[in-house]
Design a protein around this motif. Structure first.
Motif, PDB file in Angstrom:
ATOM      1  N   ARG A  51     -10.620  30.472  45.593  1.00 24.17           N
ATOM      2  CA  ARG A  51     -11.809  30.629  46.436  1.00 24.17           C
ATOM      3  C   ARG A  51     -11.414  30.992  47.875  1.00 24.17           C
ATOM      4  NH1 ARG A  51     -17.065  28.035  45.271  1.00 24.17           N
ATOM      5  NH2 ARG A  51     -15.915  27.407  43.435  1.00 24.17           N
ATOM      6  N   SER A  52     -10.343  30.378  48.374  1.00 22.67           N
ATOM      7  CA  SER A  52      -9.937  30.673  49.756  1.00 22.67           C
ATOM      8  C   SER A  52      -9.292  32.058  49.872  1.00 22.67           C
ATOM      9  CB  SER A  52      -8.986  29.596  50.267  1.00 22.67           C
ATOM     10  OG  SER A  52      -7.773  29.638  49.551  1.00 22.67           O
ATOM     11  N   PHE A  58     -14.878  35.974  45.010  1.00 25.13           N
ATOM     12  CA  PHE A  58     -14.795  34.956  43.971  1.00 25.13           C
ATOM     13  C   PHE A  58     -16.150  34.779  43.282  1.00 25.13           C
ATOM     14  CE2 PHE A  58     -14.910  30.517  42.508  1.00 25.13           C
ATOM     15  CZ  PHE A  58     -13.791  30.515  41.704  1.00 25.13           C
ATOM     16  N   ASP A  59     -17.233  34.821  44.058  1.00 24.32           N
ATOM     17  CA  ASP A  59     -18.565  34.689  43.475  1.00 24.32           C
ATOM     18  C   ASP A  59     -18.900  35.887  42.588  1.00 24.32           C
ATOM     19  OD1 ASP A  59     -18.973  32.246  44.693  1.00 24.32           O
ATOM     20  OD2 ASP A  59     -19.788  33.174  46.520  1.00 24.32           O
ATOM     21  N   GLU A  60     -18.402  37.076  42.967  1.00 25.11           N
ATOM     22  CA  GLU A  60     -18.629  38.254  42.133  1.00 25.11           C
ATOM     23  C   GLU A  60     -17.877  38.146  40.810  1.00 25.11           C
ATOM     24  OE1 GLU A  60     -17.736  41.788  44.285  1.00 25.11           O
ATOM     25  OE2 GLU A  60     -18.990  41.215  45.988  1.00 25.11           O
ATOM     26  N   LEU A  61     -16.716  37.485  40.806  1.00 23.84           N
ATOM     27  CA  LEU A  61     -15.976  37.284  39.570  1.00 23.84           C
ATOM     28  C   LEU A  61     -16.679  36.277  38.660  1.00 23.84           C
ATOM     29  CD1 LEU A  61     -12.286  37.140  40.816  1.00 23.84           C
ATOM     30  CD2 LEU A  61     -13.377  38.950  39.516  1.00 23.84           C
ATOM     31  N   ARG A  62     -17.391  35.351  39.258  1.00 25.16           N
ATOM     32  CA  ARG A  62     -18.079  34.328  38.463  1.00 25.16           C
ATOM     33  C   ARG A  62     -19.390  34.830  37.869  1.00 25.16           C
ATOM     34  NH1 ARG A  62     -16.554  29.364  37.849  1.00 25.16           N
ATOM     35  NH2 ARG A  62     -18.703  28.762  37.509  1.00 25.16           N
ATOM     36  N   ASP A  66     -21.363  33.539  34.447  1.00 26.96           N
ATOM     37  CA  ASP A  66     -22.702  32.941  34.479  1.00 26.96           C
ATOM     38  C   ASP A  66     -23.646  33.669  33.526  1.00 26.96           C
ATOM     39  OD1 ASP A  66     -21.821  31.115  36.339  1.00 26.96           O
ATOM     40  OD2 ASP A  66     -22.534  32.292  38.057  1.00 26.96           O
ATOM     41  N   GLU A  67     -23.534  35.013  33.475  1.00 21.08           N
ATOM     42  CA  GLU A  67     -24.367  35.776  32.546  1.00 21.08           C
ATOM     43  C   GLU A  67     -24.020  35.439  31.099  1.00 21.08           C
ATOM     44  OE1 GLU A  67     -23.752  39.822  33.578  1.00 21.08           O
ATOM     45  OE2 GLU A  67     -24.847  39.668  35.477  1.00 21.08           O
ATOM     46  N   PHE A  68     -22.741  35.254  30.821  1.00 27.64           N
ATOM     47  CA  PHE A  68     -22.320  34.878  29.469  1.00 27.64           C
ATOM     48  C   PHE A  68     -22.868  33.505  29.095  1.00 27.64           C
ATOM     49  CE2 PHE A  68     -19.178  32.876  26.638  1.00 27.64           C
ATOM     50  CZ  PHE A  68     -19.311  33.714  25.553  1.00 27.64           C
ATOM     51  N   ASN A  69     -22.839  32.577  30.032  1.00 22.83           N
ATOM     52  CA  ASN A  69     -23.388  31.253  29.758  1.00 22.83           C
ATOM     53  C   ASN A  69     -24.891  31.307  29.519  1.00 22.83           C
ATOM     54  OD1 ASN A  69     -20.969  29.896  29.823  1.00 22.83           O
ATOM     55  ND2 ASN A  69     -21.074  29.529  32.027  1.00 22.83           N
ATOM     56  N   GLU A  70     -25.593  32.208  30.186  1.00 19.00           N
ATOM     57  CA  GLU A  70     -27.031  32.374  29.947  1.00 19.00           C
ATOM     58  C   GLU A  70     -27.285  32.902  28.543  1.00 19.00           C
ATOM     59  OE1 GLU A  70     -29.802  31.686  31.744  1.00 19.00           O
ATOM     60  OE2 GLU A  70     -28.463  30.632  33.117  1.00 19.00           O
TER      61      GLU A  70
END
Length: 141
Positions: A51-52, A58-62, A66-70
Motif C-alpha cells: 500500500r505504501s 493499490f486500490d486499482e489492483l483491488r 472486489d468485482e470477483f467477490n461480487e
C-alpha cells in the motif's frame, strides 16, 4: 478464515490432549498461537508495504478482486442447498407439500402457489379449407 466454532475447538483440544499429553499441551498451544500471530503480522506487513509503495494504484489492483467477490455472492447463496431445497425454492415457489405430503396447507409464500396449476389457453388453429395450401414458415425451413 477457518470456520471453527467452540465445539470444534473443544474437540481439537481434547484430541491434542490425548496425542500430546498434559505436559506438552501448553507448550504446543503457545507455539501455535505465536506462529499464527507471526503469520498474521507478516501478511499485514506485506499489505502495508504494498500500500505504501503503490499508493493509489493499490486500490486499482483491488478493483478486479472486489468485482470477483461480487460475482461469487450468488454462488455462496447456493452453497449448502440440497437438491430438494433447490427444487422447492426455484420450481415450486417454496411449496414443499409434494415432499411432506401435507396438501391441505401449501407452504409457498407466493400467491401463485396457492392454487393448482392451469396452463395458459391458446386458441386452436382453424382447419384448412378445400385445396388451401398450408402457410410456409421460412424460419423453420
Amino acid at each position: 478464515m477457518f470456520d471453527i466454532g467452540w465445539p470444534e475447538m473443544m474437540i481439537l483440544v481434547v484430541a491434542a490432549l490425548v496425542v500430546l499429553g498434559p505436559e506438552r499441551l501448553p507448550g504446543a498451544i503457545r507455539w501455535t498461537a505465536q506462529s499464527l500471530r507471526q503469520v498474521r503480522d507478516y501478511a499485514s506487513g506485506a499489505t502495508n508495504q504494498l500500500r505504501s509503495e503503490l499508493g493509489p494504484e493499490f486500490d486499482e489492483l483491488r478493483k478486479p478482486l472486489d468485482e470477483f467477490n461480487e460475482l461469487r455472492k450468488p454462488l455462496d447463496e447456493l452453497r449448502g442447498m440440497t437438491p430438494r431445497s433447490m427444487v422447492t425454492k426455484h420450481l415450486l415457489n417454496g411449496d414443499d407439500s409434494i415432499f411432506t405430503g401435507n396438501f391441505d396447507k401449501p407452504g409457498g409464500t407466493s400467491p401463485e402457489s396457492a392454487g393448482p396449476y392451469t396452463p395458459p389457453q391458446t386458441p386452436a388453429p382453424k382447419p384448412l379449407g378445400h385445396n388451401e395450401k398450408p402457410p410456409i414458415d421460412f424460419d423453420a425451413t
